[in-house]
Write an enzyme that holds these catalytic residues in place. Structure first.
Site, mmCIF file in Angstrom:
data_model
loop_
_atom_site.group_PDB
_atom_site.id
_atom_site.type_symbol
_atom_site.label_atom_id
_atom_site.label_comp_id
_atom_site.label_asym_id
_atom_site.label_seq_id
_atom_site.Cartn_x
_atom_site.Cartn_y
_atom_site.Cartn_z
ATOM 1 N NE ARG A 1 -4.261 -11.635 -8.720
ATOM 2 C CZ ARG A 1 -4.316 -10.333 -9.227
ATOM 3 N NH1 ARG A 1 -5.554 -10.014 -10.273
ATOM 4 N NH2 ARG A 1 -3.772 -9.249 -8.791
ATOM 5 C CE1 TYR B 1 7.563 -2.328 -2.737
ATOM 6 C CE2 TYR B 1 8.856 -4.305 -3.252
ATOM 7 C CZ TYR B 1 7.962 -3.135 -3.714
ATOM 8 O OH TYR B 1 7.140 -3.284 -4.866
ATOM 9 N N PRO B 2 7.644 -2.911 2.764
ATOM 10 C CG PRO B 2 7.785 -1.987 4.674
ATOM 11 C CD PRO B 2 8.648 -2.874 3.654
ATOM 12 C CG MET B 3 3.726 -0.247 -0.649
ATOM 13 S SD MET B 3 3.698 -0.165 -2.511
ATOM 14 C CE MET B 3 3.300 1.649 -2.768
ATOM 15 C CG ASP B 4 2.919 4.344 4.423
ATOM 16 O OD1 ASP B 4 1.962 3.162 4.501
ATOM 17 O OD2 ASP B 4 3.449 4.562 5.167
ATOM 18 C CE LYS B 5 -0.625 3.853 -4.323
ATOM 19 N NZ LYS B 5 -0.834 2.344 -3.866
ATOM 20 C CG HIS C 1 1.430 0.630 -10.261
ATOM 21 N ND1 HIS C 1 2.832 1.534 -10.016
ATOM 22 C CD2 HIS C 1 1.455 -0.210 -9.147
ATOM 23 C CE1 HIS C 1 3.384 0.944 -9.144
ATOM 24 N NE2 HIS C 1 2.614 -0.028 -8.543
ATOM 25 C CD GLN D 1 3.206 -7.051 -7.412
ATOM 26 O OE1 GLN D 1 3.857 -6.238 -7.621
ATOM 27 N NE2 GLN D 1 2.016 -6.757 -8.051
ATOM 28 C CB SER E 1 6.353 4.369 -7.920
ATOM 29 O OG SER E 1 5.901 2.889 -7.792
#
EC number: 1.3.98.5
Length: 254
Positions: free
Chosen positions: A136, A150-154, A177, A190, A228
């Site tokens: 992994r 896609y990028p993401m934030d918390k 999750h 992923q 999410s």
């Protein structure tokens, strides 16, 4: 450990290969002005670069792939994985100095590192010696028909501040999750890359599948998960079709 320390305890990560997502838009107008022989020569040079970079994958020292992007955000994406940031930079510069790069316009890029967190960690011993963990952290990018990045934030806003939750709260939320993601095993691969301090968002998510609808199903299902729904903030989505050495000339043909 005090209650404040428990709340502010940072997740520990296992870090693997460094990642570069390089999105380019073709200057088709200038490209069309070249003669057929000039275009063929440039395509030959570029496929030679791809073959050269592919040696690292054969030696287990990295991986790379290229996809055409659907929509006006970009025309194609190069995704490169390498053991060091220097090697990513070398490949980026090598492409920028190529003839094909003269006919591209940078559209977007993302710099990160393949990451596993201790939210879902289990087992004993050195995790870097665990074959499952290594697969992994140092993945070979699949030859899947489709990609979604896609990028993401918390979120860190008011009562919905991920970073003010305790480690136990975050771990429980991430466990739930993760179960959704695992339910797509065999349908979607992923790769999560961490980018805190490297880029504008905190994580990059790259999904691979032979069924493009699985991206929509997975992302939509995760929207209803608390991680999410309450804490996720997302950037632009890029979706594309795989290019191979055989299909690349057709993509660049005018």
């Amino acid at each position: 450990m005090s209650e404040q320390q428990k709340t502010n305890e940072a997740a520990q990560t296992l870090d693997g290969w460094y990642a570069l997502h390089d999105f380019r838009t073709m200057d088709w107008t200038s490209w069309k002005m070249l003669s057929s022989d000039e275009r063929l020569s440039i395509i030959h040079e570029f496929t030679g670069l791809l073959e050269k970079w592919g040696v690292a994958q054969k030696e287990g020292k990295g991986s790379q792939t290229i996809y055409s992007i659907v929509g006006q955000k970009a025309d194609f994406m190069l995704m490169i994985l390498r053991p060091t940031m220097e090697e990513l930079n070398e490949i980026e510069l090598e492409f920028n100095k190529s003839k094909l790069a003269e006919f591209t316009i940078p559209a977007y890029s993302y710099v990160s590192v393949v990451e596993l967190s201790n939210y879902l960690a289990s087992g004993e011993g050195d995790p870097y010696e665990n074959p499952h963990v290594r697969a992994r952290l140092y993945p070979e990018l699949p030859e899947a028909k489709y990609v979604c990045f896609y990028p993401m934030d918390k979120r860190r806003s008011g009562n919905d501040n991920w970073y003010m939750l305790s480690m136990d709260e975050r771990r429980n939320l991430m466990r739930s999750h993760g179960l959704i993601g695992r339910s797509y095993a065999g349908k979607v691969k992923q790769i999560i890359t961490g980018s805190v301090g490297f880029d504008d968002y905190e994580w990059g998510v790259t999904l691979f599948s032979d069924d493009v609808l699985q991206f929509k199903k997975l992302v939509y299902e995760m929207r209803f998960d608390e991680v999410s729904a309450r804490y996720g903030e997302f950037g632009s989505f890029f979706v594309g079709n795989r290019l191979s050495l055989d299909t690349l000339p057709k993509f660049l043909h005018v």
